[in-house]
Design a protein around this motif. Structure first.
Motif, PDB file in Angstrom:
ATOM      1  N   TRP A 168       0.903  -1.481   0.313  1.00 46.67           N
ATOM      2  CA  TRP A 168      -0.188   0.373  -0.525  1.00 46.67           C
ATOM      3  C   TRP A 168       1.448   1.140   0.109  1.00 46.67           C
ATOM      4  CZ3 TRP A 168      -4.931   1.014  -0.521  1.00 46.67           C
ATOM      5  CH2 TRP A 168      -5.751  -0.480  -1.014  1.00 46.67           C
ATOM      6  N   VAL A 173       2.553   1.415  -3.558  1.00 48.21           N
ATOM      7  CA  VAL A 173       1.382   2.578  -4.199  1.00 48.21           C
ATOM      8  C   VAL A 173       0.843   3.993  -4.077  1.00 48.21           C
ATOM      9  CG1 VAL A 173      -0.811   2.040  -5.331  1.00 48.21           C
ATOM     10  CG2 VAL A 173       0.673   0.410  -5.073  1.00 48.21           C
ATOM     11  N   THR A 221      -5.368   4.178 -10.321  1.00 47.16           N
ATOM     12  CA  THR A 221      -4.847   3.313 -10.716  1.00 47.16           C
ATOM     13  C   THR A 221      -3.602   3.736 -11.442  1.00 47.16           C
ATOM     14  OG1 THR A 221      -7.556   2.877 -11.126  1.00 47.16           O
ATOM     15  CG2 THR A 221      -6.183   1.794 -12.608  1.00 47.16           C
ATOM     16  N   TYR A 278      -1.146   2.733  -9.023  1.00 45.82           N
ATOM     17  CA  TYR A 278      -0.503   1.370  -8.857  1.00 45.82           C
ATOM     18  C   TYR A 278      -0.129   0.384 -10.403  1.00 45.82           C
ATOM     19  CZ  TYR A 278      -2.208  -2.984  -7.907  1.00 45.82           C
ATOM     20  OH  TYR A 278      -2.593  -4.767  -7.321  1.00 45.82           O
ATOM     21  N   TRP A 287      -8.343  -2.818  -1.729  1.00 46.29           N
ATOM     22  CA  TRP A 287      -7.748  -2.784  -3.048  1.00 46.29           C
ATOM     23  C   TRP A 287      -8.712  -2.701  -3.585  1.00 46.29           C
ATOM     24  CZ3 TRP A 287      -3.218  -0.911  -3.924  1.00 46.29           C
ATOM     25  CH2 TRP A 287      -2.350  -1.532  -2.860  1.00 46.29           C
ATOM     26  N   ARG A 334      -5.511  -3.227 -13.184  1.00 41.17           N
ATOM     27  CA  ARG A 334      -4.743  -3.659 -12.463  1.00 41.17           C
ATOM     28  C   ARG A 334      -4.264  -5.016 -12.269  1.00 41.17           C
ATOM     29  NH1 ARG A 334      -8.686  -5.324  -7.632  1.00 41.17           N
ATOM     30  NH2 ARG A 334      -7.294  -6.004  -5.475  1.00 41.17           N
TER      31      ARG A 334
END
Length: 198
Positions: A73, A76, A91, A94, A138, A156
């Motif tokens: 986490w 990201v 996103t 990510y 998530w 993802r």
């Protein structure tokens, strides 16, 4: 809390984190064969010092899983561009983290990395609960990101698929850059209502 008490707490937290990072390293390198004595040596503590923080091997493994989840986490979030005030910001962070932007995630998700090693270990029963809670978190983060749900899922899982091939002969740096650019393009959508899951 007095200053000496705060310093003692900080020292305990630093030692605990050092043990968790040493366990990650030992499990990556030795898999299930990594012993508590080896982990203690890497962390620079005695085995009894390790056992003071983690009473059993199962507790240590469970805490390594929790630590890895937390670090994922952090990685990201560190790749989210806070100036991008439009749908898909999370996103895009990510994608950046999972397509080579995070050295930690690249190492953890490599075919011989920590996740592969943890999969061979008998994790504590609490690991399943941790993973269930993490999966929900998530999913909630992606759901709140403003992208159509199907597109968010595709981006993802494509990013996660790519990370397994980073630094292998199966994915060249040029191919990774091309895939990253296309995934980033998929995160740009016209404002409008998100599609609903079927």
């Amino acid at each position: 809390m007095t200053l000496p008490e705060r310093e003692l707490v900080r020292d305990r937290e630093r030692t605990r984190r050092a043990i968790l990072e040493a366990a990650e390293q030992a499990f990556e390198q030795r898999g299930a064969k990594a012993s508590l004595a080896e982990i203690a040596a890497i962390a620079g503590v005695t085995k009894s010092g390790l056992m003071h923080h983690f009473r059993t091997r199962e507790e240590l493994i469970s805490q390594v899983i929790e630590h890895t989840i937390g670090r994922s986490w952090e990685e990201v979030r560190a790749h989210v561009d806070l100036t991008e005030n439009r749908p898909g910001k999370f996103t895009r962070g990510y994608v950046r983290a999972f397509t080579g932007g995070s050295e930690y995630l690249t190492r953890v998700f490599s075919p011989s990395g920590l996740l592969a090693a943890l999969g061979t270990l008998e994790a504590a029963e609490s690991a399943e609960a941790l993973q269930q809670a993490d999966a929900r978190a998530w999913n909630e983060a992606f759901d709140a990101d403003g992208l159509p749900p199907g597109r968010a899922l595709a981006v993802r899982y494509a990013a996660e698929g790519l990370i397994f091939s980073v630094n292998t002969p199966y994915l060249t740096p040029g191919q990774l850059a091309l895939a990253r650019a296309d995934l980033m393009a998929l995160t740009e959508v016209e404002p409008g209502p998100p599609s609903s899951p079927r």
